[in-house]
Design an enzyme around this catalytic site. Structure first.
Site, PDB file in Angstrom:
ATOM      1  CB  THR A  88       8.947  -1.977  75.024  1.00  0.00           C
ATOM      2  OG1 THR A  88       9.697  -2.537  74.504  1.00  0.00           O
ATOM      3  CG2 THR A  88       7.566  -1.398  74.320  1.00  0.00           C
ATOM      4  CB  CYS A 272      18.786  -4.301  72.468  1.00  0.00           C
ATOM      5  SG  CYS A 272      17.812  -2.849  72.861  1.00  0.00           S
TER       6      CYS A 272
HETATM    7  C1  UDX Z   1      13.120   1.595  74.458  1.00  0.00           C
HETATM    8  C2  UDX Z   1      13.162   0.200  74.529  1.00  0.00           C
HETATM    9  O1  UDX Z   1      13.600  -0.215  75.778  1.00  0.00           O
HETATM   10  C3  UDX Z   1      13.926  -0.261  73.388  1.00  0.00           C
HETATM   11  O2  UDX Z   1      13.140  -1.791  72.932  1.00  0.00           O
HETATM   12  C4  UDX Z   1      12.847   0.395  71.930  1.00  0.00           C
HETATM   13  O3  UDX Z   1      13.834  -0.384  71.295  1.00  0.00           O
HETATM   14  C5  UDX Z   1      13.392   1.770  72.235  1.00  0.00           C
HETATM   15  O4  UDX Z   1      12.829   2.155  73.387  1.00  0.00           O
HETATM   16  P1  UDX Z   1      15.552   3.454  75.230  1.00  0.00           P
HETATM   17  O5  UDX Z   1      15.021   4.791  73.968  1.00  0.00           O
HETATM   18  O6  UDX Z   1      17.083   3.257  75.353  1.00  0.00           O
HETATM   19  O7  UDX Z   1      14.470   1.925  74.384  1.00  0.00           O
HETATM   20  O8  UDX Z   1      14.741   2.751  76.649  1.00  0.00           O
HETATM   21  P2  UDX Z   1      14.837   4.360  77.501  1.00  0.00           P
HETATM   22  O9  UDX Z   1      16.469   5.117  77.921  1.00  0.00           O
HETATM   23  O10 UDX Z   1      14.602   3.719  79.198  1.00  0.00           O
HETATM   24  O11 UDX Z   1      13.648   5.353  77.429  1.00  0.00           O
HETATM   25  C6  UDX Z   1      12.287   5.116  77.432  1.00  0.00           C
HETATM   26  C7  UDX Z   1      11.940   6.681  77.555  1.00  0.00           C
HETATM   27  O12 UDX Z   1      10.616   6.854  77.813  1.00  0.00           O
HETATM   28  C8  UDX Z   1      12.299   6.583  79.190  1.00  0.00           C
HETATM   29  O13 UDX Z   1      12.437   8.108  78.941  1.00  0.00           O
HETATM   30  C9  UDX Z   1      11.055   7.305  80.063  1.00  0.00           C
HETATM   31  O14 UDX Z   1      10.732   8.101  80.739  1.00  0.00           O
HETATM   32  C10 UDX Z   1       9.496   7.648  79.057  1.00  0.00           C
HETATM   33  N1  UDX Z   1       8.492   6.809  79.236  1.00  0.00           N
HETATM   34  C11 UDX Z   1       7.956   5.776  79.463  1.00  0.00           C
HETATM   35  C12 UDX Z   1       7.119   8.178  78.768  1.00  0.00           C
HETATM   36  O15 UDX Z   1       7.561   9.183  77.939  1.00  0.00           O
HETATM   37  N2  UDX Z   1       5.975   7.401  78.720  1.00  0.00           N
HETATM   38  C13 UDX Z   1       5.983   6.366  79.315  1.00  0.00           C
HETATM   39  O16 UDX Z   1       4.447   6.342  79.458  1.00  0.00           O
HETATM   40  C14 UDX Z   1       6.658   5.983  79.703  1.00  0.00           C
HETATM   41  C1  UDX Z   2      22.032  -3.787  70.268  1.00  0.00           C
HETATM   42  C2  UDX Z   2      22.061  -3.327  68.222  1.00  0.00           C
HETATM   43  O1  UDX Z   2      24.063  -3.479  68.111  1.00  0.00           O
HETATM   44  C3  UDX Z   2      21.722  -2.911  67.723  1.00  0.00           C
HETATM   45  O2  UDX Z   2      21.633  -2.586  66.448  1.00  0.00           O
HETATM   46  C4  UDX Z   2      19.900  -2.388  68.275  1.00  0.00           C
HETATM   47  O3  UDX Z   2      19.114  -0.836  67.281  1.00  0.00           O
HETATM   48  C5  UDX Z   2      20.257  -2.621  69.748  1.00  0.00           C
HETATM   49  O4  UDX Z   2      20.785  -3.501  70.388  1.00  0.00           O
HETATM   50  P1  UDX Z   2      23.565  -2.527  71.534  1.00  0.00           P
HETATM   51  O5  UDX Z   2      23.050  -3.391  72.990  1.00  0.00           O
HETATM   52  O6  UDX Z   2      23.440  -1.283  71.675  1.00  0.00           O
HETATM   53  O7  UDX Z   2      22.879  -2.203  70.265  1.00  0.00           O
HETATM   54  O8  UDX Z   2      25.144  -2.503  71.467  1.00  0.00           O
HETATM   55  P2  UDX Z   2      26.440  -3.957  70.766  1.00  0.00           P
HETATM   56  O9  UDX Z   2      27.004  -3.434  70.047  1.00  0.00           O
HETATM   57  O10 UDX Z   2      25.237  -4.792  69.763  1.00  0.00           O
HETATM   58  O11 UDX Z   2      26.949  -4.022  71.753  1.00  0.00           O
HETATM   59  C6  UDX Z   2      25.811  -5.324  72.921  1.00  0.00           C
HETATM   60  C7  UDX Z   2      26.408  -6.445  73.209  1.00  0.00           C
HETATM   61  O12 UDX Z   2      27.622  -7.206  73.024  1.00  0.00           O
HETATM   62  C8  UDX Z   2      27.665  -5.800  74.366  1.00  0.00           C
HETATM   63  O13 UDX Z   2      27.537  -5.631  76.055  1.00  0.00           O
HETATM   64  C9  UDX Z   2      28.864  -5.229  73.398  1.00  0.00           C
HETATM   65  O14 UDX Z   2      30.018  -5.224  74.179  1.00  0.00           O
HETATM   66  C10 UDX Z   2      29.072  -7.040  73.195  1.00  0.00           C
HETATM   67  N1  UDX Z   2      29.398  -7.556  72.583  1.00  0.00           N
HETATM   68  C11 UDX Z   2      29.545  -7.211  70.757  1.00  0.00           C
HETATM   69  C12 UDX Z   2      30.304  -8.405  72.565  1.00  0.00           C
HETATM   70  O15 UDX Z   2      30.638  -9.149  73.811  1.00  0.00           O
HETATM   71  N2  UDX Z   2      31.186  -8.660  71.101  1.00  0.00           N
HETATM   72  C13 UDX Z   2      30.636  -8.758  70.286  1.00  0.00           C
HETATM   73  O16 UDX Z   2      31.815  -8.992  69.355  1.00  0.00           O
HETATM   74  C14 UDX Z   2      30.218  -7.029  69.937  1.00  0.00           C
END
Ligand code: UDX
Ligand code: UDX
Length: 457
Positions: A88, A272
């Protein structure tokens, strides 16, 4: 036994369903994706994402009760419970461009579910969505004459990349939201029963649908806000001689504040935080809450400011020109222990340096392939070098952009000898021993710390 299906085999869908399959051996779990290459990778020895512990979990149940497939339609027809974790992204066009969530894949998936369903189903929102998306989902699912019973349940993921398997196996909480109707509550119980296989019941929280949808956005907004807050103070530290790590330690010991998510850095990245906050901002604007929107928008602005501050610091320290200078960028992933480079501050800094005509050499243990894709056209002007020592050789500066443990344990004495002089290190993650590096001869600039610069002899 139930047939569980997940649509979307990405960073969320893949690890989530692998753990569910491992913990619930009596259920059959299928993960489908429209991307055939991704499915082929999930079926192979080289999984499409790097995540510690993931391979072991996948291998323990693949082809037993965990299957990866491209046959979306067939598996929709067979499923009892469908998790939807398609992406999304932020909308890039039309109304709400740059802020609102692009729900086109969601809507397509809802229509696909309707088209291929012959039996009642529970549809679980895994993707992060604007609050009240379930309502739209329900309307689509009930839009044909058959009026098949569908229940929409919200079950946002909170797993963090790099620790996704640990987070799934031992979550702080699992959140499940559903309608307050007999069938909504029954659907909610079915999802509770899945997690109850391994999660203590008191950590499984149930709420109404809208609280669950909104909690996900709010959790990410709060986490990101902590990083922007500490990063804002890092700028003040650099002006005053205070040390951001000492401040983080001092304030983190206050149990009301707590120590986590207080690491000042070059910026937060990942798929995210930015997307979800912009989505929250858009929602607030939509409901006429402009003050609330502006408040959260500032978290993203502060993050952009921090990133810009970092590459400006490189430029000004290197005598206001990096044209033709070799700069070794250590780290491409948006954080350690992942191959993911989405919204990575490292690539932002690479682009800024390329723009200044520096010779950028990028090194990372797992994320170079993704970096090449994300950099697009700019990749032609970047050297990709898996060996950090080779990357640093003859460089004028090293910029640490990802906190890989590996980078903290290199032989910096040898690296110093191989570099152009004066040699600089910009530590965007505060993982190095700055005093030690300074005594080797490096000029050191770290986030939120007084600069350690050798004076001209
Ligand atoms: C995604 C969203 O980015 C995030 O906001 C949400 O919380 C969880 O889903 P992520 O799994 O990190 O997170 O995304 P991505 O790795 O891009 O995976 C989505 C998958 O959906 C892709 O592999 C894409 O090919 C697939 N997809 C997309 C389908 O199978 N059908 C569709 O119509 C569109
Ligand atoms: C985040 C949320 O933590 C998770 O719960 C949600 O489901 C998806 O988004 P993610 O994006 O995988 O997870 O990683 P996260 O560990 O949250 O780090 C996000 C970014 O913040 C990274 O670039 C990390 O390096 C940065 N970060 C994190 C900092 O710069 N300082 C910190 O103290 C912690």
């Amino acid at each position: 036994m139930a047939n569980l299906l997940c649509i979307g085999a990405g960073y969320v869908g893949g690890p989530t369903m692998a753990v569910i399959a491992q913990k619930c051996p009596e259920h059959r779990v299928v993960v489908v994706d429209i991307d055939g290459a991704k499915i082929a990778a999930w079926q192979s020895d080289r999984l499409p994402i790097y995540e510690p512990g993931l391979k072991e979990v996948v291998l323990s149940c693949r082809d037993k009760n965990l299957f990866f497939s491209r046959e979306v339609e067939r598996h929709i027809a067979e499923a009892d419970i469908i998790f939807v974790s398609v992406n999304t992204p932020t909308k890039t066009f039309g109304q709400g461009a740059g802020k609102a969530a692009d729900l086109q894949y969601w809507e397509k998936t809802a229509r696909l579910i309707l088209q291929h369903s012959r039996t009642p189903k529970i549809v679980v929102e895994k993707s992060t969505l604007p609050v009240r998306t379930a309502e739209a989902m329900e309307r689509i699912l009930h839009s044909d004459d058959r009026d098949l019973p569908f229940d929409v349940v919200s079950n946002p993921e909170f797993l963090s990349e790099g620790t996704a398997i640990r987070d799934m196996e031992n979550p702080d909480r699992v959140l499940i939201g559903a309608r307050d109707t007999p069938s909504g509550q029954k659907a909610m119980q079915a999802i509770v029963d899945i997690y109850a296989h391994w999660v203590p019941r008191e950590r499984i929280i149930t709420t109404n649908l809208w609280s669950s949808e909104l909690s996900k956005l709010v959790a990410n907004a709060f986490l990101a806000q902590r990083i922007s807050s500490i990063n804002s103070i890092s700028a003040l530290c650099e002006k005053t001689g205070a040390d951001i790590q000492e401040i983080a330690h001092a304030i983190g010991l206050d149990s009301r504040i707590g120590p986590r998510f207080l690491n000042a850095s070059v910026a937060f990245g990942g798929s995210c935080f930015k997307k979800d906050i912009l989505n929250l901002v858009y929602l607030c604007e939509h409901y006429g809450l402009s003050e609330v929107a502006r408040y959260w928008d500032q978290v993203v602005r502060m993050n952009e400011y921090q990133q810009a501050r970092f590459h400006s610091c490189i430029l000004s320290s290197l005598f206001n020109t990096v044209a033709g200078k070799r700069i070794a960028v250590f780290g491409a992933a948006f954080k350690a222990n992942t191959s993911d480079t989405r919204e990575s501050p490292a690539l932002h800094v690479c682009r800024a340096l390329v723009e200044e005509r520096a010779e950028v050499v990028l090194t990372d243990p797992y994320a170079l392939d993704n970096a090449r894709i994300v950099l697009g056209e700019d990749a032609r002007r970047v050297i990709f070098e898996p060996d950090p020592y080779a990357a640093a050789a003859n460089a004028h500066a090293i910029a640490i952009l990802t906190e890989w443990t590996l980078f903290a344990h290199l032989d910096y004495q040898a690296i110093y000898r191989s570099m152009a002089k004066p040699a600089f290190i910009f530590d965007g993650r505060n993982i190095l021993d700055h005093r030690g590096l300074f005594s080797m001869g490096f000029n050191v600039q770290a986030i939120g710390k007084p600069p350690l610069i050798h004076s001209a002899r």
